[in-house]
Design an enzyme around this catalytic site. Structure first.
Site, PDB file in Angstrom:
ATOM      1  N   ASN A   1      -7.265  -5.405  12.097  1.00 47.84           N
ATOM      2  CA  ASN A   1      -7.227  -4.468  11.128  1.00 47.84           C
ATOM      3  C   ASN A   1      -6.625  -4.708   9.922  1.00 47.84           C
ATOM      4  O   ASN A   1      -5.631  -5.378   9.839  1.00 47.84           O
ATOM      5  CB  ASN A   1      -6.358  -3.203  11.965  1.00 47.84           C
ATOM      6  CG  ASN A   1      -6.332  -1.953  10.965  1.00 47.84           C
ATOM      7  OD1 ASN A   1      -7.172  -1.919  10.258  1.00 47.84           O
ATOM      8  ND2 ASN A   1      -5.269  -1.396  11.358  1.00 47.84           N
TER       9      ASN A   1
ATOM     10  N   GLY B   1      -3.277  -5.583  14.444  1.00 46.11           N
ATOM     11  CA  GLY B   1      -3.887  -4.283  15.197  1.00 46.11           C
ATOM     12  C   GLY B   1      -5.340  -5.122  15.184  1.00 46.11           C
ATOM     13  O   GLY B   1      -5.893  -5.548  14.406  1.00 46.11           O
TER      14      GLY B   1
ATOM     15  N   GLN C   1       7.941   8.394  -0.890  1.00 41.30           N
ATOM     16  CA  GLN C   1       8.302   8.429   0.696  1.00 41.30           C
ATOM     17  C   GLN C   1       9.723   7.898   0.551  1.00 41.30           C
ATOM     18  O   GLN C   1      10.268   6.824   0.174  1.00 41.30           O
ATOM     19  CB  GLN C   1       7.601   7.172   1.202  1.00 41.30           C
ATOM     20  CG  GLN C   1       7.726   6.954   2.803  1.00 41.30           C
ATOM     21  CD  GLN C   1       7.127   5.738   3.565  1.00 41.30           C
ATOM     22  OE1 GLN C   1       6.939   4.668   2.702  1.00 41.30           O
ATOM     23  NE2 GLN C   1       7.057   5.814   4.850  1.00 41.30           N
TER      24      GLN C   1
ATOM     25  N   ALA D   1       5.285   1.408  -0.957  1.00 40.00           N
ATOM     26  CA  ALA D   1       6.515   1.996  -0.739  1.00 40.00           C
ATOM     27  C   ALA D   1       7.518   0.956  -0.295  1.00 40.00           C
ATOM     28  O   ALA D   1       8.703   1.080  -0.194  1.00 40.00           O
ATOM     29  CB  ALA D   1       6.521   3.324   0.190  1.00 40.00           C
ATOM     30  N   GLY D   2       6.745  -0.223   0.354  1.00 39.35           N
ATOM     31  CA  GLY D   2       7.767  -0.869   1.167  1.00 39.35           C
ATOM     32  C   GLY D   2       8.607  -2.064   0.334  1.00 39.35           C
ATOM     33  O   GLY D   2       8.162  -1.952  -1.007  1.00 39.35           O
TER      34      GLY D   2
ATOM     35  N   LEU E   1      -0.434   2.235  -0.647  1.00 40.57           N
ATOM     36  CA  LEU E   1       0.590   2.145   0.279  1.00 40.57           C
ATOM     37  C   LEU E   1       1.517   1.276  -0.784  1.00 40.57           C
ATOM     38  O   LEU E   1       1.508   0.039  -0.347  1.00 40.57           O
ATOM     39  CB  LEU E   1       0.716   1.784   1.497  1.00 40.57           C
ATOM     40  CG  LEU E   1      -0.177   2.775   2.539  1.00 40.57           C
ATOM     41  CD1 LEU E   1       0.047   2.390   3.749  1.00 40.57           C
ATOM     42  CD2 LEU E   1       0.240   4.318   2.302  1.00 40.57           C
TER      43      LEU E   1
ATOM     44  N   HIS F   1      14.079 -29.641 -18.780  1.00 42.46           N
ATOM     45  CA  HIS F   1      13.601 -31.070 -19.057  1.00 42.46           C
ATOM     46  C   HIS F   1      14.056 -31.900 -17.706  1.00 42.46           C
ATOM     47  O   HIS F   1      14.827 -31.409 -16.740  1.00 42.46           O
ATOM     48  CB  HIS F   1      14.628 -31.565 -20.243  1.00 42.46           C
ATOM     49  CG  HIS F   1      15.943 -30.994 -20.140  1.00 42.46           C
ATOM     50  ND1 HIS F   1      16.219 -30.605 -21.458  1.00 42.46           N
ATOM     51  CD2 HIS F   1      16.949 -30.458 -19.480  1.00 42.46           C
ATOM     52  CE1 HIS F   1      17.728 -30.054 -21.530  1.00 42.46           C
ATOM     53  NE2 HIS F   1      17.743 -29.984 -20.194  1.00 42.46           N
TER      54      HIS F   1
ATOM     55  N   GLY G   1       7.412   3.982   8.102  1.00 43.49           N
ATOM     56  CA  GLY G   1       6.045   3.376   8.613  1.00 43.49           C
ATOM     57  C   GLY G   1       4.890   3.932   7.966  1.00 43.49           C
ATOM     58  O   GLY G   1       4.959   4.640   6.912  1.00 43.49           O
TER      59      GLY G   1
HETATM   60  P1  TTP Z   1       4.383  -4.115   5.759  1.00 42.00           P
HETATM   61  O1  TTP Z   1       3.882  -5.359   5.035  1.00 42.00           O
HETATM   62  O2  TTP Z   1       4.538  -3.910   7.305  1.00 42.00           O
HETATM   63  O3  TTP Z   1       5.992  -3.668   5.252  1.00 42.00           O
HETATM   64  P2  TTP Z   1       6.731  -4.087   4.011  1.00 42.00           P
HETATM   65  O4  TTP Z   1       5.907  -4.203   2.679  1.00 42.00           O
HETATM   66  O5  TTP Z   1       8.034  -3.070   3.829  1.00 42.00           O
HETATM   67  O6  TTP Z   1       7.208  -5.619   4.299  1.00 42.00           O
HETATM   68  P3  TTP Z   1       8.347  -6.201   5.254  1.00 42.00           P
HETATM   69  O7  TTP Z   1       7.872  -6.028   6.774  1.00 42.00           O
HETATM   70  O8  TTP Z   1       8.524  -7.751   4.496  1.00 42.00           O
HETATM   71  O9  TTP Z   1       9.523  -5.670   4.913  1.00 42.00           O
HETATM   72  O10 TTP Z   1       3.831  -2.829   5.134  1.00 42.00           O
HETATM   73  C1  TTP Z   1       2.251  -2.775   5.112  1.00 42.00           C
HETATM   74  C2  TTP Z   1       2.001  -1.711   3.894  1.00 42.00           C
HETATM   75  O11 TTP Z   1       2.309  -0.324   4.015  1.00 42.00           O
HETATM   76  C3  TTP Z   1       2.674  -2.325   2.502  1.00 42.00           C
HETATM   77  O12 TTP Z   1       1.600  -2.297   1.604  1.00 42.00           O
HETATM   78  C4  TTP Z   1       3.499  -1.522   2.243  1.00 42.00           C
HETATM   79  C5  TTP Z   1       3.177  -0.237   2.962  1.00 42.00           C
HETATM   80  N1  TTP Z   1       4.552   0.630   3.739  1.00 42.00           N
HETATM   81  C6  TTP Z   1       4.999   1.646   2.848  1.00 42.00           C
HETATM   82  O13 TTP Z   1       4.188   2.208   2.012  1.00 42.00           O
HETATM   83  N2  TTP Z   1       5.908   2.490   3.647  1.00 42.00           N
HETATM   84  C7  TTP Z   1       6.313   2.052   4.970  1.00 42.00           C
HETATM   85  O14 TTP Z   1       7.160   2.850   5.532  1.00 42.00           O
HETATM   86  C8  TTP Z   1       5.861   0.778   5.450  1.00 42.00           C
HETATM   87  C9  TTP Z   1       6.489   0.406   6.831  1.00 42.00           C
HETATM   88  C10 TTP Z   1       4.815   0.160   4.952  1.00 42.00           C
END
Ligand code: TTP
Length: 393
Positions: free
Chosen positions: A160, A135, A78, A8-9, A6, A308, A83
């Protein structure tokens, strides 16, 4: 095993560091954060990486390309960061059989990822002092029996960690309802898997969720300490390297420099003359650290210039920053209290007595700028000569 990563965030809690870089691409000990996740997956025997991209997707795509360490890579887009379950759902068309899921911004213990893959269906846990932010996983007779998201009264101390192997059936269980916080959460998928299957908990001996700037520093500290020293660049006979030091090919260490490892100097970087790099420091590609500069336990991203008479401690500097002569970072409060930092608008404790500043891309400081502990400068900020910066800009 197909492994969904994951990535995408954006990583909004990283503040200005992710204004143009997705969090999984931030550097940890010479490689993007997500590369460490991919390495753990490949070492554990991943047959294919399905990387879910969204924010600044191109940066992640171009890092991976079509194969990663000879393992095929597929990308899933995504559209909106709705989420973690939604992110895995984006990967669904690629999935065929049991599959693993790993967060692209966590540092996992590689041996445990291997065990996770061997114990499918499985879920990786980590014991934490304050589980209410995670979690929380319940375990009975060696089987995962429950998972609750951020409970006020946690039933156990097992967090988790966002690393799982799901059975093939879970491909059809990804359409979970929206949660109270308006996201589609993977814990709701996990809850269905627990109901239908015996899920093995796999304890991690090391885990870091890299969400906030000081966690990026700590991730670097952890992995720099595990590196073997290698010197492929040009090091003056009049420089002194102590402890574990990596100097990549194309980097230059000038006379009079002292480096106390673990320190990582990337290709194209130049250090000195007469500079002092202390433990836990990572210099990105083409960074210049000049005469009379001291840098301690800091991440300095590519193209940044500290030419410097400056001091930088316990800080993260973005790309193409320029510090004027005599720019000094204070990394310790006079009252010795823990340093607070702004994270998504709230001042929160870093839990560290020593923390300096977070500086976005392209910041320029005038000569003799003083930066107080816990200050964040957003991308492109310019300070006047002689300024004392006490608040975020
Ligand atoms: P988070 O750390 O909860 O979300 P984020 O990476 O966007 O960070 P922030 O809360 O600072 O904005 O995400 C947990 C993992 O999931 C991380 O690897 C990113 C991924 N993720 C997605 O790929 N898509 C999503 O919609 C979300 C919420 C998370």
């Amino acid at each position: 095993m197909q492994t969904v990563i994951l990535a995408a965030g954006q990583g909004t809690r990283m503040g200005p560091l992710t204004e143009s870089t997705p969090k999984p691409m931030l550097p940890v000990a010479g490689r993007p954060l997500v590369a460490h996740v991919a390495d753990a997956a490949v070492d554990a025997g991943a047959s294919e990486l399905v990387v879910v991209v969204g924010y600044e997707a191109e940066a992640v795509r171009s890092f991976f390309g079509d194969t990663y360490r000879d393992v095929p890579v597929t990308f899933a887009v995504q559209a909106e960061q709705a989420g973690t379950a939604d992110a895995v759902r984006a990967a669904r068309p690629e999935l065929d059989g049991a599959f693993a899921v790993l967060n692209g911004d966590n540092l996992y213990d590689p041996a445990a990822v291997e065990q996770l893959f061997e114990s499918a269906p499985s879920l990786a846990t980590y014991e934490v002092d304050d589980p209410s932010n995670y979690g929380v996983v319940s375990i009975t007779d060696g089987i995962v029996t429950d998972i609750v998201e951020k409970p006020a009264d946690p039933p156990t101390t097992y967090a988790n960690t966002g690393a799982y192997v799901f059975p093939e059936a879970a491909i059809d269980w990804l359409d979970v309802p929206e949660s109270e916080r308006g996201e589609y959460e993977i814990t709701d998928v996990v809850a269905q898997v627990i109901d239908a299957h015996e899920v093995t908990p796999v304890p991690l001996s090391r885990w870091r969720d890299v969400g906030r700037p000081w966690e990026l520093l700590e991730a670097n500290e952890t992995l720099l300490a595990e590196l073997d020293g290698t010197v492929d660049g040009t090091v003056s006979d009049d420089a002194e390297l102590r402890g574990t030091v990596v100097v990549e090919a194309g980097a230059t260490i000038e006379p009079g420099v002292v480096i106390e490892g673990p320190v990582y100097v990337s290709r194209g970087a130049s250090v000195g003359p007469n500079a002092y790099l202390r433990g836990g420091t990572f210099l990105g590609a083409d960074v210049h650290v000049g005469n009379g500069v001291e840098i301690k336990n800091s991440v300095i991203r590519r193209g940044t210039n500290v030419p410097h008479l400056s001091y930088v401690g316990d800080s993260v500097l973005g790309q193409d920053v320029n510090f004027g002569a005599g720019t000094n970072v204070a990394n310790l409060r006079h009252d010795g209290a823990t340093v607070h930092l702004t994270v998504k608008g709230d001042r929160i404790s870093t839990g560290r007595r020593k923390f300096g500043v977070v500086v976005g891309d392209g910041v320029k400081t005038g000569i003799n700028t003083s930066l107080e502990p816990g200050v964040t400068l957003s991308g492109g900020t310019v300070t006047e000569p002689g300024e004392r910066v006490r608040r975020d800009r």
